[in-house]
Write a protein that holds these residues in place. Structure first.
Motif, PDB file in Angstrom:
ATOM      1  N   ASP A   3      14.607  -2.247 -13.424  1.00 44.26           N
ATOM      2  CA  ASP A   3      13.358  -1.517 -13.636  1.00 44.26           C
ATOM      3  C   ASP A   3      13.465  -0.675 -14.903  1.00 44.26           C
ATOM      4  N   GLU A   4      12.802  -1.100 -15.954  1.00 42.33           N
ATOM      5  CA  GLU A   4      12.741  -0.400 -17.242  1.00 42.33           C
ATOM      6  C   GLU A   4      14.097   0.120 -17.720  1.00 42.33           C
ATOM      7  N   PRO A   5      15.065  -0.775 -17.848  1.00 42.07           N
ATOM      8  CA  PRO A   5      16.398  -0.311 -18.249  1.00 42.07           C
ATOM      9  C   PRO A   5      16.454   0.229 -19.679  1.00 42.07           C
ATOM     10  N   GLU A  18       9.465  -4.243 -17.503  1.00 45.22           N
ATOM     11  CA  GLU A  18       9.543  -3.428 -18.731  1.00 45.22           C
ATOM     12  C   GLU A  18       8.174  -3.055 -19.255  1.00 45.22           C
ATOM     13  N   GLN A  19       8.101  -1.872 -19.839  1.00 44.84           N
ATOM     14  CA  GLN A  19       6.911  -1.501 -20.576  1.00 44.84           C
ATOM     15  C   GLN A  19       7.121  -1.838 -22.060  1.00 44.84           C
ATOM     16  N   ASN A  20       8.391  -1.822 -22.443  1.00 41.73           N
ATOM     17  CA  ASN A  20       8.799  -2.043 -23.818  1.00 41.73           C
ATOM     18  C   ASN A  20       9.048  -3.544 -24.045  1.00 41.73           C
ATOM     19  N   HIS A  80      -4.154   0.801  -2.364  1.00 42.21           N
ATOM     20  CA  HIS A  80      -3.772  -0.618  -2.369  1.00 42.21           C
ATOM     21  C   HIS A  80      -3.174  -0.956  -3.736  1.00 42.21           C
ATOM     22  N   VAL A  81      -1.842  -0.896  -3.853  1.00 44.07           N
ATOM     23  CA  VAL A  81      -1.207  -0.981  -5.170  1.00 44.07           C
ATOM     24  C   VAL A  81      -0.925  -2.434  -5.569  1.00 44.07           C
ATOM     25  N   LEU A  82      -0.223  -3.184  -4.737  1.00 46.17           N
ATOM     26  CA  LEU A  82       0.004  -4.603  -5.064  1.00 46.17           C
ATOM     27  C   LEU A  82      -1.071  -5.427  -4.378  1.00 46.17           C
ATOM     28  N   PRO A  91      17.738   0.794 -10.651  1.00 45.75           N
ATOM     29  CA  PRO A  91      16.466   1.517 -10.582  1.00 45.75           C
ATOM     30  C   PRO A  91      16.067   2.193 -11.892  1.00 45.75           C
ATOM     31  N   GLU A  92      14.781   2.450 -11.984  1.00 46.33           N
ATOM     32  CA  GLU A  92      14.229   3.243 -13.070  1.00 46.33           C
ATOM     33  C   GLU A  92      14.915   4.612 -13.030  1.00 46.33           C
ATOM     34  N   GLY A  93      15.376   5.102 -14.176  1.00 46.72           N
ATOM     35  CA  GLY A  93      16.006   6.413 -14.202  1.00 46.72           C
ATOM     36  C   GLY A  93      17.485   6.382 -13.829  1.00 46.72           C
ATOM     37  N   GLY A 104       3.868  -4.694 -18.446  1.00 44.99           N
ATOM     38  CA  GLY A 104       2.634  -4.074 -17.977  1.00 44.99           C
ATOM     39  C   GLY A 104       2.617  -2.608 -18.323  1.00 44.99           C
ATOM     40  N   ARG A 105       1.423  -2.090 -18.511  1.00 43.83           N
ATOM     41  CA  ARG A 105       1.276  -0.689 -18.886  1.00 43.83           C
ATOM     42  C   ARG A 105       1.665   0.214 -17.721  1.00 43.83           C
ATOM     43  N   ASN A 106       1.676   1.512 -18.030  1.00 38.07           N
ATOM     44  CA  ASN A 106       1.894   2.550 -17.048  1.00 38.07           C
ATOM     45  C   ASN A 106       1.088   2.376 -15.772  1.00 38.07           C
ATOM     46  N   GLY A 107       1.771   2.426 -14.627  1.00 36.81           N
ATOM     47  CA  GLY A 107       1.042   2.539 -13.370  1.00 36.81           C
ATOM     48  C   GLY A 107       0.398   1.265 -12.849  1.00 36.81           C
ATOM     49  N   VAL A 108       0.726   0.114 -13.419  1.00 35.20           N
ATOM     50  CA  VAL A 108       0.096  -1.134 -12.941  1.00 35.20           C
ATOM     51  C   VAL A 108       0.749  -1.670 -11.670  1.00 35.20           C
ATOM     52  N   GLY A 109       1.968  -1.153 -11.368  1.00 35.11           N
ATOM     53  CA  GLY A 109       2.641  -1.589 -10.138  1.00 35.11           C
ATOM     54  C   GLY A 109       3.962  -2.314 -10.357  1.00 35.11           C
ATOM     55  N   LYS A 110       4.579  -2.123 -11.509  1.00 37.51           N
ATOM     56  CA  LYS A 110       5.846  -2.812 -11.797  1.00 37.51           C
ATOM     57  C   LYS A 110       6.958  -2.317 -10.874  1.00 37.51           C
ATOM     58  N   THR A 111       7.102  -0.992 -10.797  1.00 37.33           N
ATOM     59  CA  THR A 111       8.149  -0.435  -9.923  1.00 37.33           C
ATOM     60  C   THR A 111       7.866  -0.790  -8.470  1.00 37.33           C
ATOM     61  N   THR A 112       6.615  -0.724  -8.087  1.00 37.85           N
ATOM     62  CA  THR A 112       6.261  -1.073  -6.708  1.00 37.85           C
ATOM     63  C   THR A 112       6.618  -2.532  -6.413  1.00 37.85           C
ATOM     64  N   THR A 113       6.490  -3.389  -7.403  1.00 40.81           N
ATOM     65  CA  THR A 113       6.864  -4.798  -7.213  1.00 40.81           C
ATOM     66  C   THR A 113       8.361  -4.929  -6.916  1.00 40.81           C
ATOM     67  N   PHE A 145       0.849  -1.198   0.000  1.00 42.64           N
ATOM     68  CA  PHE A 145       0.000   0.000   0.000  1.00 42.64           C
ATOM     69  C   PHE A 145       0.881   1.244   0.000  1.00 42.64           C
ATOM     70  N   TYR A 146       0.400   2.313  -0.644  1.00 42.93           N
ATOM     71  CA  TYR A 146       0.928   3.662  -0.392  1.00 42.93           C
ATOM     72  C   TYR A 146      -0.195   4.379   0.345  1.00 42.93           C
ATOM     73  N   GLY A 147      -0.047   4.566   1.632  1.00 45.44           N
ATOM     74  CA  GLY A 147      -1.151   5.129   2.401  1.00 45.44           C
ATOM     75  C   GLY A 147      -2.372   4.257   2.217  1.00 45.44           C
TER      76      GLY A 147
HETATM   77  N1  LIG Z   1       5.207   6.987  -3.635  1.00 41.64           N
HETATM   78  C1  LIG Z   1       3.938   6.791  -4.037  1.00 41.64           C
HETATM   79  N2  LIG Z   1       2.891   7.262  -3.320  1.00 41.64           N
HETATM   80  C2  LIG Z   1       1.615   7.060  -3.724  1.00 41.64           C
HETATM   81  N3  LIG Z   1       1.274   6.399  -4.832  1.00 41.64           N
HETATM   82  C3  LIG Z   1       2.256   5.918  -5.592  1.00 41.64           C
HETATM   83  C4  LIG Z   1       3.647   6.083  -5.246  1.00 41.64           C
HETATM   84  N4  LIG Z   1       4.405   5.499  -6.200  1.00 41.64           N
HETATM   85  C5  LIG Z   1       3.537   4.978  -7.086  1.00 41.64           C
HETATM   86  N5  LIG Z   1       2.260   5.223  -6.733  1.00 41.64           N
HETATM   87  C6  LIG Z   1       1.045   4.764  -7.449  1.00 41.64           C
HETATM   88  O1  LIG Z   1       1.038   3.346  -7.430  1.00 41.64           O
HETATM   89  C7  LIG Z   1       0.627   2.822  -8.678  1.00 41.64           C
HETATM   90  C8  LIG Z   1       1.694   1.902  -9.245  1.00 41.64           C
HETATM   91  O2  LIG Z   1       2.857   2.668  -9.526  1.00 41.64           O
HETATM   92  P1  LIG Z   1       4.195   2.020 -10.079  1.00 41.64           P
HETATM   93  O3  LIG Z   1       5.204   3.107 -10.119  1.00 41.64           O
HETATM   94  O4  LIG Z   1       4.530   0.802  -9.315  1.00 41.64           O
HETATM   95  O5  LIG Z   1       3.757   1.597 -11.536  1.00 41.64           O
HETATM   96  P2  LIG Z   1       4.642   1.163 -12.790  1.00 41.64           P
HETATM   97  O6  LIG Z   1       3.973  -0.039 -13.342  1.00 41.64           O
HETATM   98  O7  LIG Z   1       6.055   1.067 -12.416  1.00 41.64           O
HETATM   99  O8  LIG Z   1       4.413   2.372 -13.802  1.00 41.64           O
HETATM  100  P3  LIG Z   1       5.421   2.977 -14.923  1.00 41.64           P
HETATM  101  O9  LIG Z   1       5.263   2.101 -16.108  1.00 41.64           O
HETATM  102  O10 LIG Z   1       4.870   4.340 -15.158  1.00 41.64           O
HETATM  103  O11 LIG Z   1       6.802   2.986 -14.368  1.00 41.64           O
HETATM  104  C9  LIG Z   1       0.300   4.031  -9.560  1.00 41.64           C
HETATM  105  O12 LIG Z   1      -1.071   4.260  -9.492  1.00 41.64           O
HETATM  106  C10 LIG Z   1       1.071   5.149  -8.916  1.00 41.64           C
HETATM  107  O13 LIG Z   1       0.422   6.370  -9.135  1.00 41.64           O
END
Ligand SMILES: Nc1ncnc2c1ncn2[C@@H]1O[C@H](COP(=O)(O)OP(=O)(O)OP(=O)(O)O)[C@@H](O)[C@H]1O
Ligand SMILES: [Mg+2]
Length: 231
Positions: free
Chosen positions: A155-157, A187-189, A15-17, A82-84, A34-43, A10-12
């Motif tokens: 993460d998205e190298p 990866e998104q690509n 509920h992300v993962l 890391p990403e970036g 996975g597309r933008n924002g699905v939770g790859k980086t969070t994983t 969770f972020y606050g």
């Molecule tokens: N630090 C944070 N605080 C609150 N919400 C966050 C935080 N980081 C990410 N999120 C949210 O959690 C969800 C998953 O984000 P995440 O960065 O894991 O996705 P991603 O699959 O890596 O996306 P991308 O392809 O853009 O890198 C998104 O809805 C994002 O807005």
């Protein structure tokens, strides 16, 4: 090598993962698409302990690391690209690698890294800010490798890299596998993932919705893209 079970993060209140399950077999490359924002980086951040998961298990080499601090997980043999890239702009190539070396590297000492990355060898005294995107990415990989990991999380190298550089990166990742390093690649690509992966996962809204060995993924690719990856 890595087995993630029912990971919830969770972020606050968000509920992300929502129960991530995935596995990286010894000496293999698993890709999560996975597309933008699905939770790859969070994983990957949850696996690395940079975001504490609320529940679930992260098994690495027979030990459940869920809830441990990042340095404990790093000592367990995991390195994170890391990403970036997050290269130190004011440090040289050599300094960027040296600050990451917690104890003298056995598998990947500096001279071996410079052999693996000839472009970094040529620019060893250049500052991070003077490197191209591709060189910065290679430096991020070198910095992770100097810790002698058994498992690398990418993460998205390929983000922002020219196709030729992506191909070079693919060669590096394959070389790591040949040397016995297991890899989780987010990866998104599709291009990089397709070239290197042994196993492919697709993530949607905080869960894995698809998993297949690369050969089956290729056969089902158009369908998978249309269902889960189309914009
Ligand atoms: N630090 C944070 N605080 C609150 N919400 C966050 C935080 N980081 C990410 N999120 C949210 O959690 C969800 C998953 O984000 P995440 O960065 O894991 O996705 P991603 O699959 O890596 O996306 P991308 O392809 O853009 O890198 C998104 O809805 C994002 O807005
Ligand atoms: Mg991301």
């Amino acid at each position: 090598m890595l087995e993630v079970r029912q990971l919830q993060t969770f972020y606050g209140p968000s509920h992300v993962l929502q129960g991530v399950d995935l596995e990286v077999k010894d000496g293999q490359i698993a890709a999560v698409l996975g597309r933008n924002g699905v939770g790859k980086t969070t994983t990957v951040r949850s696996i690395m302990g940079l975001v504490p998961p609320r529940s679930g298990e992260v098994w690495i080499g027979g030990r459940n690391f869920a809830g441990e601090q990042p340095h404990v997980i790093a000592r367990g043999g995991v390195a994170y690209v890391p990403e970036g890239r997050m290269i130190f702009a004011d440090l040289t190539v050599i300094e960027n690698i040296k600050v990451a070396e917690r104890r003298p590297a056995k598998d990947w000492p500096l001279d071996r890294l410079l052999e693996l990355f000839p472009s970094l060898a040529n620019r060893r005294m250049h500052k991070g800010s003077q490197l191209s995107g591709g060189e910065q990415q290679m430096l991020a990989v070198a910095r992770a490798l100097v810790t002698d990991p058994a498992l690398m999380l990418f993460d998205e190298p390929s983000q922002g890299l020219a196709p030729l550089v992506v191909r070079e990166l693919a060669g590096v990742i394959q070389r790591l596998r040949d040397e016995g390093v297991s890899v989780l690649l987010v990866e998104q690509n599709l291009k990089l993932a397709e070239v290197v992966a042994d196993e492919v996962y697709v993530m949607v809204k905080g869960r894995m919705v698809y998993q297949a060995p690369i050969a089956r993924f290729k056969a089902e690719e158009e369908d998978v893209k249309a269902r889960y990856l189309a914009l």
